[in-house]
Design a protein around this motif. Structure first.
Motif, PDB file in Angstrom:
ATOM      1  N   TYR A 177       0.817  -1.157  -0.017  1.00  0.00           N
ATOM      2  CA  TYR A 177       0.069   0.044  -0.007  1.00  0.00           C
ATOM      3  C   TYR A 177       0.831   1.301  -0.038  1.00  0.00           C
ATOM      4  CZ  TYR A 177      -3.247   3.636   1.636  1.00  0.00           C
ATOM      5  OH  TYR A 177      -4.108   4.542   1.758  1.00  0.00           O
ATOM      6  N   SER A 178       0.434   2.178  -0.617  1.00  0.00           N
ATOM      7  CA  SER A 178       1.249   3.508  -0.652  1.00  0.00           C
ATOM      8  C   SER A 178       0.150   4.501  -0.770  1.00  0.00           C
ATOM      9  CB  SER A 178       2.115   3.639  -1.935  1.00  0.00           C
ATOM     10  OG  SER A 178       1.689   3.593  -3.035  1.00  0.00           O
ATOM     11  N   LEU A 179       0.747   5.836  -0.268  1.00  0.00           N
ATOM     12  CA  LEU A 179      -0.189   7.052  -0.376  1.00  0.00           C
ATOM     13  C   LEU A 179       0.741   8.098  -1.089  1.00  0.00           C
ATOM     14  CD1 LEU A 179      -2.879   8.198   0.344  1.00  0.00           C
ATOM     15  CD2 LEU A 179      -1.886   8.782   2.510  1.00  0.00           C
ATOM     16  N   THR A 180       0.183   8.306  -2.542  1.00  0.00           N
ATOM     17  CA  THR A 180       0.950   9.214  -3.306  1.00  0.00           C
ATOM     18  C   THR A 180       2.325   8.828  -3.462  1.00  0.00           C
ATOM     19  OG1 THR A 180      -0.577  10.940  -2.367  1.00  0.00           O
ATOM     20  CG2 THR A 180       1.298  11.831  -3.833  1.00  0.00           C
ATOM     21  N   GLY A 181       2.469   7.721  -3.471  1.00  0.00           N
ATOM     22  CA  GLY A 181       3.903   6.948  -4.016  1.00  0.00           C
ATOM     23  C   GLY A 181       4.707   6.867  -2.518  1.00  0.00           C
ATOM     24  N   GLU A 182       4.242   7.044  -1.448  1.00  0.00           N
ATOM     25  CA  GLU A 182       5.055   6.882  -0.130  1.00  0.00           C
ATOM     26  C   GLU A 182       4.420   5.592   0.490  1.00  0.00           C
ATOM     27  OE1 GLU A 182       7.648   7.362   2.816  1.00  0.00           O
ATOM     28  OE2 GLU A 182       7.204   8.650   0.852  1.00  0.00           O
ATOM     29  N   PRO A 183       5.287   4.293   0.733  1.00  0.00           N
ATOM     30  CA  PRO A 183       4.845   3.235   1.243  1.00  0.00           C
ATOM     31  C   PRO A 183       4.162   3.272   2.489  1.00  0.00           C
ATOM     32  CG  PRO A 183       6.776   3.128   0.032  1.00  0.00           C
ATOM     33  CD  PRO A 183       6.859   4.606   0.143  1.00  0.00           C
ATOM     34  N   MET A 184       3.360   2.632   2.903  1.00  0.00           N
ATOM     35  CA  MET A 184       2.717   2.680   4.171  1.00  0.00           C
ATOM     36  C   MET A 184       1.921   1.412   4.617  1.00  0.00           C
ATOM     37  SD  MET A 184       0.413   6.367   3.915  1.00  0.00           S
ATOM     38  CE  MET A 184       0.418   6.534   5.689  1.00  0.00           C
ATOM     39  N   GLU A 185       1.571   1.176   5.751  1.00  0.00           N
ATOM     40  CA  GLU A 185       1.170   0.152   6.217  1.00  0.00           C
ATOM     41  C   GLU A 185      -0.531   0.157   5.670  1.00  0.00           C
ATOM     42  OE1 GLU A 185       1.523  -2.640   8.002  1.00  0.00           O
ATOM     43  OE2 GLU A 185       3.721  -1.902   7.865  1.00  0.00           O
ATOM     44  N   LEU A 186      -0.979  -0.915   5.470  1.00  0.00           N
ATOM     45  CA  LEU A 186      -2.290  -0.901   4.631  1.00  0.00           C
ATOM     46  C   LEU A 186      -3.431  -0.475   5.862  1.00  0.00           C
ATOM     47  CD1 LEU A 186      -4.249  -1.458   2.415  1.00  0.00           C
ATOM     48  CD2 LEU A 186      -4.662  -3.763   3.217  1.00  0.00           C
ATOM     49  N   THR A 187      -4.247   0.754   5.825  1.00  0.00           N
ATOM     50  CA  THR A 187      -4.980   1.241   6.519  1.00  0.00           C
ATOM     51  C   THR A 187      -6.638   0.653   6.101  1.00  0.00           C
ATOM     52  OG1 THR A 187      -5.731   3.345   7.326  1.00  0.00           O
ATOM     53  CG2 THR A 187      -5.404   3.160   4.948  1.00  0.00           C
ATOM     54  N   SER A 188      -7.596   1.546   6.652  1.00  0.00           N
ATOM     55  CA  SER A 188      -8.951   1.097   6.218  1.00  0.00           C
ATOM     56  C   SER A 188      -9.675   1.869   5.217  1.00  0.00           C
ATOM     57  CB  SER A 188      -9.804   1.409   7.839  1.00  0.00           C
ATOM     58  OG  SER A 188      -9.967   2.667   7.660  1.00  0.00           O
ATOM     59  N   ALA A 189     -10.666   1.480   4.719  1.00  0.00           N
ATOM     60  CA  ALA A 189     -11.301   1.997   3.517  1.00  0.00           C
ATOM     61  C   ALA A 189     -11.640   3.562   3.750  1.00  0.00           C
ATOM     62  CB  ALA A 189     -12.512   1.169   2.888  1.00  0.00           C
ATOM     63  N   PRO A 190     -12.319   3.851   5.055  1.00  0.00           N
ATOM     64  CA  PRO A 190     -12.524   5.087   5.327  1.00  0.00           C
ATOM     65  C   PRO A 190     -11.205   6.087   5.290  1.00  0.00           C
ATOM     66  CG  PRO A 190     -13.655   3.709   6.726  1.00  0.00           C
ATOM     67  CD  PRO A 190     -12.832   2.567   6.109  1.00  0.00           C
ATOM     68  N   ASP A 191     -10.286   5.608   6.056  1.00  0.00           N
ATOM     69  CA  ASP A 191      -8.934   6.362   5.803  1.00  0.00           C
ATOM     70  C   ASP A 191      -8.470   6.632   4.315  1.00  0.00           C
ATOM     71  OD1 ASP A 191      -9.155   6.606   8.482  1.00  0.00           O
ATOM     72  OD2 ASP A 191      -7.666   4.924   9.008  1.00  0.00           O
ATOM     73  N   MET A 192      -8.515   5.540   3.406  1.00  0.00           N
ATOM     74  CA  MET A 192      -8.296   5.701   2.289  1.00  0.00           C
ATOM     75  C   MET A 192      -9.100   6.838   1.366  1.00  0.00           C
ATOM     76  SD  MET A 192      -7.684   1.682   1.103  1.00  0.00           S
ATOM     77  CE  MET A 192      -7.378   1.891  -0.528  1.00  0.00           C
ATOM     78  N   VAL A 193     -10.462   6.712   1.544  1.00  0.00           N
ATOM     79  CA  VAL A 193     -11.724   7.631   1.111  1.00  0.00           C
ATOM     80  C   VAL A 193     -11.085   9.000   1.545  1.00  0.00           C
ATOM     81  CG1 VAL A 193     -13.940   8.416   0.860  1.00  0.00           C
ATOM     82  CG2 VAL A 193     -13.242   5.828   0.591  1.00  0.00           C
ATOM     83  N   ALA A 194     -10.842   8.982   2.955  1.00  0.00           N
ATOM     84  CA  ALA A 194     -10.459  10.509   3.428  1.00  0.00           C
ATOM     85  C   ALA A 194      -9.201  11.124   2.843  1.00  0.00           C
ATOM     86  CB  ALA A 194     -10.257  10.375   5.034  1.00  0.00           C
ATOM     87  N   ALA A 195      -8.256  10.231   2.598  1.00  0.00           N
ATOM     88  CA  ALA A 195      -7.034  10.750   1.868  1.00  0.00           C
ATOM     89  C   ALA A 195      -7.216  10.973   0.305  1.00  0.00           C
ATOM     90  CB  ALA A 195      -6.205   9.504   1.854  1.00  0.00           C
ATOM     91  N   ALA A 196      -7.958  10.281  -0.344  1.00  0.00           N
ATOM     92  CA  ALA A 196      -8.318  10.681  -1.598  1.00  0.00           C
ATOM     93  C   ALA A 196      -8.968  12.075  -1.704  1.00  0.00           C
ATOM     94  CB  ALA A 196      -9.201   9.558  -2.409  1.00  0.00           C
ATOM     95  N   SER A 197      -9.967  12.344  -0.836  1.00  0.00           N
ATOM     96  CA  SER A 197     -10.854  13.365  -0.557  1.00  0.00           C
ATOM     97  C   SER A 197      -9.682  14.526  -0.332  1.00  0.00           C
ATOM     98  CB  SER A 197     -11.814  13.173   0.325  1.00  0.00           C
ATOM     99  OG  SER A 197     -12.726  12.277   0.082  1.00  0.00           O
ATOM    100  N   ALA A 198      -8.632  14.335   0.196  1.00  0.00           N
ATOM    101  CA  ALA A 198      -7.832  15.469   0.483  1.00  0.00           C
ATOM    102  C   ALA A 198      -6.578  15.763  -0.429  1.00  0.00           C
ATOM    103  CB  ALA A 198      -6.922  15.165   1.819  1.00  0.00           C
ATOM    104  N   GLY A 199      -6.909  14.840  -1.602  1.00  0.00           N
ATOM    105  CA  GLY A 199      -5.918  15.083  -2.984  1.00  0.00           C
ATOM    106  C   GLY A 199      -4.863  13.954  -2.948  1.00  0.00           C
ATOM    107  N   ALA A 200      -4.862  13.248  -1.990  1.00  0.00           N
ATOM    108  CA  ALA A 200      -3.740  12.046  -2.141  1.00  0.00           C
ATOM    109  C   ALA A 200      -4.163  11.053  -3.021  1.00  0.00           C
ATOM    110  CB  ALA A 200      -3.388  11.722  -0.578  1.00  0.00           C
ATOM    111  N   THR A 201      -3.270  10.099  -3.473  1.00  0.00           N
ATOM    112  CA  THR A 201      -3.735   8.862  -4.337  1.00  0.00           C
ATOM    113  C   THR A 201      -3.324   7.729  -3.477  1.00  0.00           C
ATOM    114  OG1 THR A 201      -2.974  10.369  -6.087  1.00  0.00           O
ATOM    115  CG2 THR A 201      -3.275   7.784  -6.437  1.00  0.00           C
ATOM    116  N   PRO A 202      -4.371   7.225  -2.922  1.00  0.00           N
ATOM    117  CA  PRO A 202      -4.024   5.787  -2.468  1.00  0.00           C
ATOM    118  C   PRO A 202      -4.111   4.639  -3.392  1.00  0.00           C
ATOM    119  CG  PRO A 202      -5.967   6.992  -1.468  1.00  0.00           C
ATOM    120  CD  PRO A 202      -5.522   7.613  -2.519  1.00  0.00           C
TER     121      PRO A 202
END
Length: 170
Positions: free
Chosen positions: A50-75
């Motif tokens: 899993y990565s967020l805007t290219g930065e490797p991360m631990e896999l999170t929850s779907a609500p966190d992914m949606v929130a990140a996408a809403s804030a302009g990041a790319t899960p």
């Protein structure tokens, strides 16, 4: 018997004709559907990253992914059902699950069976169609998981050797 036979679909898997990265989508999804997808990936013992805007991360929850996408990041979730095949899920919006597969990795009956098994698993868990269209031609699926049939079906005429595939134009 497999859902699809390689000889019937190999023309659809020619990267020179259909593009390297076909569009695969599950439409009409919710945050809960994304969570089901994450749980499916974890339950299958598939490798994933899993990565967020290219930065490797631990896999999170779907609500966190949606929130990140809403804030302009790319899960982005990369999933390897087998080591030689990667599927790249990108969360652009909760209302659709979009992912890429690489046709160069999906040559032959064995690899086709891997793709079909993943599409079927996703479709059965979500109770929704999973459609694969030629690269750049969303809305014109070649094949996909049919909910009523509970299997992956061909959505165009079988392509024989030497046949041309005509891409839709708008």
């Amino acid at each position: 018997m497999p859902d699809l036979l390689w000889d019937d679909v190999k023309g659809l898997f020619d990267p020179d004709i259909n593009g390297t990265l076909p569009d695969v989508v599950v439409e009409g999804t919710t945050v809960e559907d994304w969570q089901v997808l994450l749980e499916l990936v974890r339950s299958q013992d598939w490798q994933y990253a899993y990565s967020l805007t290219g930065e490797p991360m631990e896999l999170t929850s779907a609500p966190d992914m949606v929130a990140a996408a809403s804030a302009g990041a790319t899960p982005e979730l990369r999933v390897w059902p087998i080591p030689e095949v990667v599927m790249i899920f990108r969360l652009y919006q909760a209302e659709s699950i979009d992912f890429d597969v690489d046709l160069r990795e999906l040559q032959g009956q064995e690899r086709l069976d891997v793709l079909v098994a993943v599409l079927r698993l996703i479709g059965q868990r979500l109770g929704k169609s999973v459609l694969m269209s030629p690269e750049g031609s969303p809305g014109y699926p070649d094949l996909g998981f049919d909910v009523e049939a509970s299997r992956v079906v061909l959505m165009v005429e079988p392509i024989g050797p030497g046949s041309a595939i005509v891409k839709p134009t708008d």
